[in-house]
Motif scaffolding. Structure first.
Motif, short mmCIF file in Angstrom:
data_model
loop_
_atom_site.label_atom_id
_atom_site.label_comp_id
_atom_site.label_asym_id
_atom_site.label_seq_id
_atom_site.Cartn_x
_atom_site.Cartn_y
_atom_site.Cartn_z
N ILE A 18 4.10 0.67 -11.52
CA ILE A 18 4.20 1.19 -10.84
C ILE A 18 3.39 1.53 -8.92
O ILE A 18 3.41 1.15 -7.93
CB ILE A 18 2.59 2.45 -10.57
CG1 ILE A 18 3.23 3.38 -11.58
CG2 ILE A 18 2.28 3.19 -9.48
CD1 ILE A 18 2.34 4.15 -12.40
N SER A 19 2.39 -0.25 -8.95
CA SER A 19 2.31 -1.00 -8.31
C SER A 19 2.94 -1.79 -7.06
O SER A 19 3.33 -1.77 -5.94
CB SER A 19 0.70 -1.81 -8.92
OG SER A 19 0.49 -2.76 -7.61
N PHE A 20 3.62 -1.95 -7.53
CA PHE A 20 5.57 -2.31 -7.48
C PHE A 20 5.98 -1.62 -6.38
O PHE A 20 6.46 -2.14 -5.66
CB PHE A 20 5.60 -3.58 -8.60
CG PHE A 20 7.39 -4.81 -7.77
CD1 PHE A 20 7.03 -6.00 -7.23
CD2 PHE A 20 8.33 -3.78 -8.39
CE1 PHE A 20 8.47 -6.05 -6.85
CE2 PHE A 20 9.59 -4.34 -7.37
CZ PHE A 20 9.14 -6.00 -7.13
N LYS A 21 6.23 -0.33 -7.31
CA LYS A 21 7.31 0.24 -6.55
C LYS A 21 6.40 0.23 -4.77
O LYS A 21 6.78 1.04 -3.46
CB LYS A 21 7.95 1.36 -7.21
CG LYS A 21 8.25 1.97 -7.17
CD LYS A 21 9.44 1.70 -7.65
CE LYS A 21 10.53 2.13 -7.81
NZ LYS A 21 12.22 1.19 -7.13
N LEU A 22 4.87 0.75 -5.71
CA LEU A 22 3.93 1.20 -4.77
C LEU A 22 3.67 0.65 -3.65
O LEU A 22 3.59 0.84 -1.82
CB LEU A 22 3.03 2.05 -4.43
CG LEU A 22 3.21 3.43 -5.84
CD1 LEU A 22 2.34 4.44 -6.70
CD2 LEU A 22 4.14 4.54 -4.97
N ASN A 23 3.56 -0.68 -3.57
CA ASN A 23 2.96 -1.66 -2.84
C ASN A 23 3.49 -1.96 -1.32
O ASN A 23 4.75 -1.75 -1.61
CB ASN A 23 2.63 -2.70 -3.33
CG ASN A 23 1.73 -3.85 -2.47
OD1 ASN A 23 1.26 -3.30 -1.47
ND2 ASN A 23 1.59 -5.41 -3.37
N GLY A 24 3.33 -1.50 -0.13
CA GLY A 24 3.60 -1.70 1.27
C GLY A 24 3.86 -0.20 1.53
O GLY A 24 4.06 -0.36 3.34
N GLU A 25 4.14 0.68 0.49
CA GLU A 25 5.26 1.91 1.34
C GLU A 25 3.79 2.59 1.56
O GLU A 25 3.38 3.24 2.47
CB GLU A 25 5.76 2.87 0.24
CG GLU A 25 7.15 2.56 0.03
CD GLU A 25 8.12 3.71 -0.24
OE1 GLU A 25 7.84 4.55 -0.17
OE2 GLU A 25 8.20 2.82 -1.62
N PHE A 26 2.57 2.61 1.08
CA PHE A 26 0.64 3.55 1.23
C PHE A 26 0.37 2.63 0.73
O PHE A 26 0.41 0.93 1.11
CB PHE A 26 1.28 3.89 -0.65
CG PHE A 26 2.45 4.63 -0.22
CD1 PHE A 26 2.06 6.22 0.52
CD2 PHE A 26 3.65 4.56 -1.75
CE1 PHE A 26 2.85 7.16 -0.23
CE2 PHE A 26 4.63 5.96 -1.77
CZ PHE A 26 4.62 7.07 -1.08
N ASN A 27 -1.11 2.95 1.72
CA ASN A 27 -2.37 2.05 1.49
C ASN A 27 -2.64 2.14 0.06
O ASN A 27 -2.99 2.77 -0.42
CB ASN A 27 -3.13 2.92 2.53
CG ASN A 27 -3.11 2.09 3.76
OD1 ASN A 27 -2.29 0.81 4.50
ND2 ASN A 27 -3.52 3.03 5.09
N LEU A 28 -2.54 0.94 -1.09
CA LEU A 28 -2.94 1.21 -1.88
C LEU A 28 -4.23 0.66 -2.29
O LEU A 28 -3.94 -0.78 -2.54
CB LEU A 28 -1.35 -0.18 -3.11
CG LEU A 28 -1.77 0.41 -4.52
CD1 LEU A 28 -1.51 2.10 -4.44
CD2 LEU A 28 -0.39 -0.09 -4.74
N PHE A 29 -5.05 1.12 -3.47
CA PHE A 29 -6.11 0.43 -3.81
C PHE A 29 -6.21 0.15 -5.59
O PHE A 29 -5.91 1.38 -5.82
CB PHE A 29 -7.39 1.43 -3.27
CG PHE A 29 -7.41 1.47 -1.77
CD1 PHE A 29 -8.09 0.74 -0.98
CD2 PHE A 29 -6.88 2.40 -1.19
CE1 PHE A 29 -8.16 1.22 -0.09
CE2 PHE A 29 -7.43 2.53 0.04
CZ PHE A 29 -8.02 2.29 0.78
N THR A 30 -5.80 -0.72 -5.88
CA THR A 30 -5.63 -0.82 -7.55
C THR A 30 -7.59 -0.50 -8.28
O THR A 30 -8.81 -1.94 -7.54
CB THR A 30 -5.10 -2.30 -7.21
OG1 THR A 30 -6.22 -3.49 -6.72
CG2 THR A 30 -3.49 -1.52 -7.63
N LEU A 31 -7.53 -0.70 -9.19
CA LEU A 31 -8.86 -0.47 -10.49
C LEU A 31 -8.38 -0.84 -11.10
O LEU A 31 -7.26 -0.41 -11.83
CB LEU A 31 -9.28 0.97 -10.07
CG LEU A 31 -11.28 1.24 -10.36
CD1 LEU A 31 -11.47 2.31 -9.93
CD2 LEU A 31 -10.96 1.30 -11.43
N SER A 32 -8.54 -2.25 -12.24
CA SER A 32 -9.09 -2.49 -13.43
C SER A 32 -9.93 -3.33 -13.68
O SER A 32 -10.91 -3.30 -13.07
CB SER A 32 -7.54 -3.00 -13.29
OG SER A 32 -6.85 -3.19 -14.51
#
Length: 87
Positions: A18-32
């Motif tokens: 999901i991160s690979f697909k969305l990165n760049g198109e959205f402001n993506l904040f990841t939590l892990s």
């Protein structure tokens, strides 16, 4: 204007894709638990999160067996192996 997305479980199998697909198109904040924008174990601590438009929750428990499940799986594995050997 890009939408803000919070992705939990970003280091897991699903989260990485999901991160690979969305990165760049959205402001993506990841939590892990590790190697993310927000490093946190949600079962222990709930952090203050950024304001987001969408939350994608892909975190979960995987590959965790209780002692009784582990014993049952070992038994089933040995039972299956014995069954195959007797053929």
């Amino acid at each position: 204007m890009k939408r803000n997305i919070l992705l939990t479980g970003s280091n897991g199998f699903l989260g990485k894709h999901i991160s690979f697909k969305l990165n760049g198109e959205f402001n993506l904040f990841t939590l892990s638990r590790t190697n993310s924008d927000i490093n946190c174990d949600l079962s222990v601590f709930q952090p203050i999160l950024p304001e987001v438009d969408i939350v994608i929750h892909s975190a979960g428990l995987a590959h965790i067996l209780t002692q009784s499940n582990r014993k049952e799986n070992n038994f089933r594995s040995e039972e299956h192996t014995s069954e195959l050997q007797s053929r």
